[in-house]
Design an enzyme around this catalytic site. Sequence first.
Site, PDB file in Angstrom:
ATOM      1  N   HIS A   1       0.813  -1.222   0.000  1.00 18.25           N
ATOM      2  CA  HIS A   1       0.000   0.000   0.000  1.00 18.25           C
ATOM      3  C   HIS A   1       0.846   1.272   0.000  1.00 18.25           C
ATOM      4  O   HIS A   1       0.318   2.367  -0.197  1.00 18.25           O
ATOM      5  CB  HIS A   1      -0.983   0.000   1.187  1.00 18.25           C
ATOM      6  CG  HIS A   1      -0.377   0.385   2.502  1.00 18.25           C
ATOM      7  ND1 HIS A   1       0.054  -0.527   3.441  1.00 18.25           N
ATOM      8  CD2 HIS A   1      -0.145   1.602   3.053  1.00 18.25           C
ATOM      9  CE1 HIS A   1       0.510   0.102   4.500  1.00 18.25           C
ATOM     10  NE2 HIS A   1       0.411   1.405   4.292  1.00 18.25           N
TER      11      HIS A   1
ATOM     12  N   GLY B   1       3.016   6.930   8.562  1.00 15.45           N
ATOM     13  CA  GLY B   1       4.437   7.090   8.262  1.00 15.45           C
ATOM     14  C   GLY B   1       5.271   5.904   8.683  1.00 15.45           C
ATOM     15  O   GLY B   1       6.400   5.732   8.222  1.00 15.45           O
TER      16      GLY B   1
ATOM     17  N   ASP C   1      -0.386  -7.589   1.797  1.00 16.63           N
ATOM     18  CA  ASP C   1       0.155  -6.225   1.756  1.00 16.63           C
ATOM     19  C   ASP C   1       1.678  -6.265   1.887  1.00 16.63           C
ATOM     20  O   ASP C   1       2.245  -5.967   2.938  1.00 16.63           O
ATOM     21  CB  ASP C   1      -0.481  -5.394   2.875  1.00 16.63           C
ATOM     22  CG  ASP C   1      -0.154  -3.909   2.774  1.00 16.63           C
ATOM     23  OD1 ASP C   1       0.397  -3.492   1.740  1.00 16.63           O
ATOM     24  OD2 ASP C   1      -0.463  -3.175   3.739  1.00 16.63           O
TER      25      ASP C   1
ATOM     26  N   SER D   1       4.097   2.849   8.166  1.00 20.93           N
ATOM     27  CA  SER D   1       3.713   1.796   7.230  1.00 20.93           C
ATOM     28  C   SER D   1       4.917   1.247   6.474  1.00 20.93           C
ATOM     29  O   SER D   1       5.827   2.000   6.106  1.00 20.93           O
ATOM     30  CB  SER D   1       2.713   2.339   6.215  1.00 20.93           C
ATOM     31  OG  SER D   1       1.455   2.552   6.797  1.00 20.93           O
ATOM     32  N   GLY D   2       4.891  -0.060   6.251  1.00 23.52           N
ATOM     33  CA  GLY D   2       5.971  -0.692   5.517  1.00 23.52           C
ATOM     34  C   GLY D   2       7.179  -1.049   6.357  1.00 23.52           C
ATOM     35  O   GLY D   2       8.037  -1.821   5.922  1.00 23.52           O
TER      36      GLY D   2
END
Length: 267
Positions: free
Chosen positions: A73, A212, A119, A214-215
Amino acid sequence: MRKLLVLAFIVATAYGCGLPIFSPVLSRVVAGQDVRRHSWPWQISLQSDSSGGWSHVCGGTLISSHWVLTAAHCISDRYNYRVELGKHSLKASEEGSIAVRAADIITHEDYNVLLSRNDIALIKLSSPVTFSDTITPACLPDQGVVLSHGSPCYVTGWGRLSTDGPPADILQQVLLPVVGREICSQPDWWSVLATDKMVCAGGDGIIAGCNGDSGGPLNCQNPDGSWDVHGIVSFGSGQGCNVFQKPTVFTQVSSYIGWINTVMTNY
């Protein structure tokens, strides 16, 4: 067989996976805190040119000299991306940090944006990085490993310091104990949104990942002192970053070892 997946793709070096030169200072306090400088040397800042210049959009994890693991995402076809490695402060110019353009970005073919399923994405760097005291890869868990309830893991990132707060300048770490799927999938928790390919962590209403982050990685330590990345920050509650019984949800890396291996072999 442990760690062979990552080690097979790492150029011979004195720097092994999951073993920072500067060990993190681990705290059980209920709050985020500035990390010890370069104590999470696989943490990267994924940056896009969406604002006209390079700006942080997500976190990610260096897993070999060529490859970075992040969330699907985080990626948009509209923008270009680069990876900053060896960073502590996003605002400061720092010795030992580098920026490398993304050559290829491969998102999971079954990624479902509505349900946040699968994801996960891999970024192939335009040139290999040289490992150093400030840049080393994380280890990956074995295929199918499921963390037990209460496992003490740490999320790291430059996300917002609170739901409506500013993004962090200094890399943050926070202890997020794992919430077992039998609890996380209960109706008053994440219900059917929490699948067996996800890891839940936190949920006390006080600490969590935020925009922020995320990932970025969920870092969990092995008995030998090395660190595996068991999760990729995927989603949280739309009500805020730290909602009671709505823990941060991560893509479970151990469910995708085969996919990671295939992508890294074929690209």
